[in-house]
Design a protein around this motif. Structure first.
Motif, mmCIF file in Angstrom:
data_model
loop_
_atom_site.group_PDB
_atom_site.id
_atom_site.type_symbol
_atom_site.label_atom_id
_atom_site.label_comp_id
_atom_site.label_asym_id
_atom_site.label_seq_id
_atom_site.Cartn_x
_atom_site.Cartn_y
_atom_site.Cartn_z
ATOM 1 N N GLN A 1 -66.720 -3.075 -29.015
ATOM 2 C CA GLN A 1 -65.523 -2.989 -29.787
ATOM 3 C C GLN A 1 -64.607 -1.762 -29.172
ATOM 4 O O GLN A 1 -65.269 -0.679 -28.843
ATOM 5 N N LEU A 2 -63.509 -2.074 -29.010
ATOM 6 C CA LEU A 2 -62.549 -1.116 -28.422
ATOM 7 C C LEU A 2 -61.420 -0.710 -29.366
ATOM 8 O O LEU A 2 -60.878 -1.886 -29.947
ATOM 9 N N GLN A 3 -60.979 0.408 -29.689
ATOM 10 C CA GLN A 3 -60.059 0.793 -30.617
ATOM 11 C C GLN A 3 -58.882 1.567 -29.911
ATOM 12 O O GLN A 3 -59.256 2.760 -29.342
ATOM 13 N N ALA A 4 -57.709 1.031 -29.743
ATOM 14 C CA ALA A 4 -56.518 1.829 -29.138
ATOM 15 C C ALA A 4 -55.942 2.244 -30.334
ATOM 16 O O ALA A 4 -55.783 1.945 -31.322
ATOM 17 N N SER A 5 -55.116 3.476 -29.810
ATOM 18 C CA SER A 5 -54.335 4.366 -30.836
ATOM 19 C C SER A 5 -53.438 5.001 -30.010
ATOM 20 O O SER A 5 -53.557 5.417 -28.778
ATOM 21 N N GLY A 6 -52.468 5.580 -30.768
ATOM 22 C CA GLY A 6 -51.404 6.609 -30.149
ATOM 23 C C GLY A 6 -50.302 6.154 -29.847
ATOM 24 O O GLY A 6 -49.371 6.967 -29.499
ATOM 25 N N GLY A 7 -49.921 4.862 -30.045
ATOM 26 C CA GLY A 7 -48.370 4.317 -29.906
ATOM 27 C C GLY A 7 -47.759 4.842 -30.932
ATOM 28 O O GLY A 7 -48.126 5.598 -31.739
ATOM 29 N N GLY A 8 -46.396 4.691 -30.693
ATOM 30 C CA GLY A 8 -45.337 5.008 -31.594
ATOM 31 C C GLY A 8 -44.080 4.983 -30.993
ATOM 32 O O GLY A 8 -43.667 4.175 -30.129
ATOM 33 N N LEU A 9 -42.910 5.556 -31.836
ATOM 34 C CA LEU A 9 -41.643 5.310 -31.451
ATOM 35 C C LEU A 9 -40.858 6.535 -30.566
ATOM 36 O O LEU A 9 -41.410 7.679 -31.476
ATOM 37 N N LEU A 18 -52.199 7.536 -25.038
ATOM 38 C CA LEU A 18 -52.944 6.638 -25.779
ATOM 39 C C LEU A 18 -54.308 6.828 -25.600
ATOM 40 O O LEU A 18 -54.574 7.186 -24.707
ATOM 41 N N SER A 19 -55.140 6.254 -26.617
ATOM 42 C CA SER A 19 -56.607 6.548 -26.692
ATOM 43 C C SER A 19 -57.185 5.133 -26.735
ATOM 44 O O SER A 19 -56.814 4.581 -27.572
ATOM 45 N N CYS A 20 -58.216 5.115 -26.176
ATOM 46 C CA CYS A 20 -59.086 3.665 -26.426
ATOM 47 C C CYS A 20 -60.508 4.239 -26.529
ATOM 48 O O CYS A 20 -61.233 4.603 -25.773
ATOM 49 N N ALA A 21 -61.158 4.086 -27.781
ATOM 50 C CA ALA A 21 -62.523 4.586 -28.088
ATOM 51 C C ALA A 21 -63.291 3.396 -27.988
ATOM 52 O O ALA A 21 -62.984 2.570 -28.705
ATOM 53 N N ALA A 22 -64.515 3.258 -27.387
ATOM 54 C CA ALA A 22 -65.302 2.451 -27.393
ATOM 55 C C ALA A 22 -66.613 2.702 -28.016
ATOM 56 O O ALA A 22 -67.100 3.730 -28.213
ATOM 57 N N SER A 23 -66.877 1.635 -29.189
ATOM 58 C CA SER A 23 -68.247 1.859 -29.851
ATOM 59 C C SER A 23 -69.329 1.520 -29.232
ATOM 60 O O SER A 23 -70.455 1.872 -29.538
ATOM 61 N N THR A 89 -41.469 -0.057 -23.257
ATOM 62 C CA THR A 89 -41.855 -0.650 -24.536
ATOM 63 C C THR A 89 -42.517 -2.074 -24.524
ATOM 64 O O THR A 89 -42.474 -2.972 -23.942
ATOM 65 N N ALA A 90 -43.745 -1.831 -25.278
ATOM 66 C CA ALA A 90 -44.615 -3.078 -25.361
ATOM 67 C C ALA A 90 -45.756 -2.875 -26.375
ATOM 68 O O ALA A 90 -45.784 -1.587 -26.679
ATOM 69 N N VAL A 91 -46.633 -3.518 -26.462
ATOM 70 C CA VAL A 91 -48.042 -3.660 -27.045
ATOM 71 C C VAL A 91 -48.787 -3.199 -25.827
ATOM 72 O O VAL A 91 -49.002 -4.114 -25.056
ATOM 73 N N TYR A 92 -49.494 -2.130 -26.023
ATOM 74 C CA TYR A 92 -50.358 -1.667 -25.003
ATOM 75 C C TYR A 92 -51.860 -1.900 -25.398
ATOM 76 O O TYR A 92 -52.365 -1.634 -26.626
ATOM 77 N N TYR A 93 -52.847 -2.535 -24.602
ATOM 78 C CA TYR A 93 -53.966 -3.050 -24.897
ATOM 79 C C TYR A 93 -55.050 -2.362 -23.800
ATOM 80 O O TYR A 93 -54.662 -2.105 -22.776
ATOM 81 N N CYS A 94 -56.104 -1.856 -24.293
ATOM 82 C CA CYS A 94 -57.184 -1.462 -23.729
ATOM 83 C C CYS A 94 -57.956 -2.441 -23.439
ATOM 84 O O CYS A 94 -58.320 -3.457 -24.398
ATOM 85 N N GLN A 112 -57.370 -3.949 -30.083
ATOM 86 C CA GLN A 112 -56.235 -4.674 -30.915
ATOM 87 C C GLN A 112 -54.881 -4.379 -30.574
ATOM 88 O O GLN A 112 -54.007 -5.241 -30.975
ATOM 89 N N GLY A 113 -54.416 -3.329 -29.461
ATOM 90 C CA GLY A 113 -53.311 -3.158 -29.049
ATOM 91 C C GLY A 113 -52.700 -2.136 -30.067
ATOM 92 O O GLY A 113 -52.859 -1.832 -31.263
ATOM 93 N N THR A 114 -51.893 -1.417 -29.220
ATOM 94 C CA THR A 114 -50.927 -0.189 -29.972
ATOM 95 C C THR A 114 -49.463 -0.430 -29.441
ATOM 96 O O THR A 114 -49.450 -0.355 -28.210
ATOM 97 N N LEU A 115 -48.607 -0.195 -30.353
ATOM 98 C CA LEU A 115 -47.271 -0.441 -29.996
ATOM 99 C C LEU A 115 -46.494 0.805 -29.612
ATOM 100 O O LEU A 115 -46.681 1.755 -30.196
ATOM 101 N N VAL A 116 -45.938 0.741 -28.469
ATOM 102 C CA VAL A 116 -45.171 1.594 -27.859
ATOM 103 C C VAL A 116 -43.629 1.275 -27.816
ATOM 104 O O VAL A 116 -43.259 0.289 -27.078
ATOM 105 N N THR A 117 -42.850 2.076 -28.474
ATOM 106 C CA THR A 117 -41.538 1.448 -28.506
ATOM 107 C C THR A 117 -40.607 2.692 -27.960
ATOM 108 O O THR A 117 -40.812 4.051 -28.506
#
Length: 120
Positions: A1-9, A18-23, A89-94, A112-117
């Motif tokens: 499982q991969l969890q992406a985070s850190g996106g924003g406006l 952006l971070s992507c943590a692997a379980s 600007t896009a959804v970023y996926y790890c 799952q993707g994290t949105l960067v605007t």
């Protein structure tokens, strides 16, 4: 499982990490990649890193502005993005894979993707 985070406006010229943590386990043979998908466009390669050797790869559009890195002890891969542009600007996926670097079909696991605007 991969969890992406850190996106924003953010505004043009700003930075984000952006971070992507692997379980699950990440082996030395794995390749960890970042892809992005803008509305109406295909998913495109952004950057990748070989988990074992740490060799990094970038698309021409982000080279010199983005930096991929990994923290082995945290099972996490990062994407430091600087001098952001509206076209970033896009959804970023790890993703995690073994074979290809640039083709998303070569990756087996996706976050799952994290949105960067980026506003102009």
């Amino acid at each position: 499982q991969l969890q992406a985070s850190g996106g924003g406006l953010v505004q043009a010229g700003d930075s984000l990490r952006l971070s992507c943590a692997a379980s699950g386990r990440i082996f030395s043979s794995h390749i960890m990649g970042w892809f992005r998908q803008a509305p109406g466009k295909e998913r495109e390669f952004v950057s990748a890193i070989r988990w074992g050797a740490g060799t990094t790869y970038y698309s021409d559009s982000v080279k010199g502005r983005f930096t991929i890195s990994r923290a082995k002890s945290e099972n996490t891969v990062y994407l430091q993005m600087t001098t952001l542009k509206p076209e970033d600007t896009a959804v970023y996926y790890c993703a995690k894979g073994f074979s290809t670097l640039y083709d998303p079909r070569g990756y087996n696991d996706w976050g799952q993707g994290t949105l960067v605007t980026v506003s102009s």
